[in-house]
Design a protein around this motif. Structure first.
Motif, PDB file in Angstrom:
ATOM      1  N   VAL A 112       0.872  -1.164   0.000  1.00 30.97           N
ATOM      2  CA  VAL A 112       0.000   0.000   0.000  1.00 30.97           C
ATOM      3  C   VAL A 112       0.913   1.218   0.000  1.00 30.97           C
ATOM      4  O   VAL A 112       2.003   1.191   0.574  1.00 30.97           O
ATOM      5  CB  VAL A 112      -0.983   0.009   1.198  1.00 30.97           C
ATOM      6  CG1 VAL A 112      -1.956  -1.157   1.096  1.00 30.97           C
ATOM      7  CG2 VAL A 112      -0.264  -0.026   2.528  1.00 30.97           C
ATOM      8  N   PHE A 113       0.470   2.268  -0.662  1.00 27.21           N
ATOM      9  CA  PHE A 113       1.322   3.429  -0.884  1.00 27.21           C
ATOM     10  C   PHE A 113       0.803   4.645  -0.130  1.00 27.21           C
ATOM     11  O   PHE A 113      -0.379   4.734   0.194  1.00 27.21           O
ATOM     12  CB  PHE A 113       1.423   3.707  -2.381  1.00 27.21           C
ATOM     13  CG  PHE A 113       2.085   2.571  -3.118  1.00 27.21           C
ATOM     14  CD1 PHE A 113       3.466   2.482  -3.183  1.00 27.21           C
ATOM     15  CD2 PHE A 113       1.322   1.574  -3.703  1.00 27.21           C
ATOM     16  CE1 PHE A 113       4.081   1.421  -3.832  1.00 27.21           C
ATOM     17  CE2 PHE A 113       1.927   0.503  -4.354  1.00 27.21           C
ATOM     18  CZ  PHE A 113       3.306   0.431  -4.422  1.00 27.21           C
ATOM     19  N   SER A 120       1.295   9.146   6.834  1.00 24.03           N
ATOM     20  CA  SER A 120       0.976   7.749   7.151  1.00 24.03           C
ATOM     21  C   SER A 120      -0.530   7.518   7.053  1.00 24.03           C
ATOM     22  O   SER A 120      -1.036   6.514   7.536  1.00 24.03           O
ATOM     23  CB  SER A 120       1.490   7.381   8.546  1.00 24.03           C
ATOM     24  OG  SER A 120       0.914   8.225   9.524  1.00 24.03           O
ATOM     25  N   ALA A 121      -1.235   8.450   6.403  1.00 32.56           N
ATOM     26  CA  ALA A 121      -2.686   8.323   6.230  1.00 32.56           C
ATOM     27  C   ALA A 121      -2.985   7.257   5.180  1.00 32.56           C
ATOM     28  O   ALA A 121      -2.340   7.177   4.140  1.00 32.56           O
ATOM     29  CB  ALA A 121      -3.288   9.662   5.809  1.00 32.56           C
ATOM     30  N   ILE A 122      -3.981   6.441   5.478  1.00 34.57           N
ATOM     31  CA  ILE A 122      -4.400   5.363   4.583  1.00 34.57           C
ATOM     32  C   ILE A 122      -5.424   5.912   3.585  1.00 34.57           C
ATOM     33  O   ILE A 122      -6.479   6.406   3.984  1.00 34.57           O
ATOM     34  CB  ILE A 122      -5.019   4.193   5.385  1.00 34.57           C
ATOM     35  CG1 ILE A 122      -4.026   3.630   6.406  1.00 34.57           C
ATOM     36  CG2 ILE A 122      -5.547   3.114   4.462  1.00 34.57           C
ATOM     37  CD1 ILE A 122      -2.881   2.851   5.825  1.00 34.57           C
ATOM     38  N   GLY A 181       7.266  -0.866   7.036  1.00 32.04           N
ATOM     39  CA  GLY A 181       7.074   0.514   6.613  1.00 32.04           C
ATOM     40  C   GLY A 181       8.314   1.041   5.932  1.00 32.04           C
ATOM     41  O   GLY A 181       9.432   0.848   6.421  1.00 32.04           O
ATOM     42  N   ASN A 182       8.114   1.686   4.792  1.00 32.66           N
ATOM     43  CA  ASN A 182       9.224   2.189   3.987  1.00 32.66           C
ATOM     44  C   ASN A 182       8.995   3.641   3.595  1.00 32.66           C
ATOM     45  O   ASN A 182       7.860   4.105   3.517  1.00 32.66           O
ATOM     46  CB  ASN A 182       9.375   1.339   2.724  1.00 32.66           C
ATOM     47  CG  ASN A 182       9.674  -0.102   3.058  1.00 32.66           C
ATOM     48  OD1 ASN A 182      10.767  -0.430   3.486  1.00 32.66           O
ATOM     49  ND2 ASN A 182       8.691  -0.971   2.886  1.00 32.66           N
ATOM     50  N   CYS A 183      10.092   4.331   3.306  1.00 26.27           N
ATOM     51  CA  CYS A 183      10.051   5.757   2.964  1.00 26.27           C
ATOM     52  C   CYS A 183      10.924   6.020   1.748  1.00 26.27           C
ATOM     53  O   CYS A 183      11.751   5.196   1.375  1.00 26.27           O
ATOM     54  CB  CYS A 183      10.579   6.588   4.133  1.00 26.27           C
ATOM     55  SG  CYS A 183       9.668   6.343   5.664  1.00 26.27           S
ATOM     56  N   ALA A 204      -0.169   1.978  10.787  1.00 23.89           N
ATOM     57  CA  ALA A 204      -1.444   2.415  10.191  1.00 23.89           C
ATOM     58  C   ALA A 204      -2.048   1.280   9.373  1.00 23.89           C
ATOM     59  O   ALA A 204      -3.264   1.036   9.434  1.00 23.89           O
ATOM     60  CB  ALA A 204      -1.228   3.650   9.317  1.00 23.89           C
ATOM     61  N   ALA A 205      -1.215   0.570   8.627  1.00 18.70           N
ATOM     62  CA  ALA A 205      -1.708  -0.574   7.849  1.00 18.70           C
ATOM     63  C   ALA A 205      -2.201  -1.679   8.784  1.00 18.70           C
ATOM     64  O   ALA A 205      -3.274  -2.264   8.563  1.00 18.70           O
ATOM     65  CB  ALA A 205      -0.602  -1.089   6.936  1.00 18.70           C
TER      66      ALA A 205
END
Length: 139
Positions: free
Chosen positions: A36-37, A43-45, A72-74, A93-94
């Protein structure tokens, strides 16, 4: 009489609208490398990401022995420390979406790689957009 007909039409429209969105949520054939991007510095879904995660939830409900890790990746911008914290927020968040949909939190671990594991090379918006993600793998 006319008011009753109008109310029935509104009710029918509501049912059709509710049914119309359900075809967006599909369990994937495999959970490995489901992504998911995220928007920049967020970090909002998004709705698209939520639908992807709800599909992952369906998969996990069908396979109750499956445990996952969400990473989590950035993108490359920002400090190492900042991106590790942002990656953690994205992974959590996910995870939160899955837990709210009924998946036991004990089945989901999270980790942040910050900017250390890019999936797309380059220093441009196209690459950065791909690198801002939370990636699911089966443990």
């Amino acid at each position: 009489m006319k008011l009753t007909n109008f109310a029935m039409l509104l009710a029918a429209a509501g049912v059709l609208a509710a049914c119309g969105g359900s075809d967006k949520i599909v369990a994937p054939a495999d959970l490995n490398d489901q992504r998911v991007f995220f928007a920049f510095d967020s970090s909002a879904i998004s709705e698209e990401s939520r639908n992807n995660l709800l599909g992952q939830s369906l998969y996990m409900k069908e396979k109750p022995d499956t445990n996952i890790q969400i990473a989590g990746n950035c993108d490359e911008r920002g400090t190492v420390e900042y991106n590790l914290a942002l990656g953690a927020r994205r992974a959590n968040a996910a995870k939160s979406v899955l837990v709210k949909d009924g998946i036991d939190s004990k089945r989901i671990s999270t980790i942040s790689y910050g900017k250390e594991r890019p999936i797309s090379a380059g220093s441009n918006e196209a690459a950065w957009a791909q690198n801002r993600n939370a990636t699911t793998t089966v443990k």
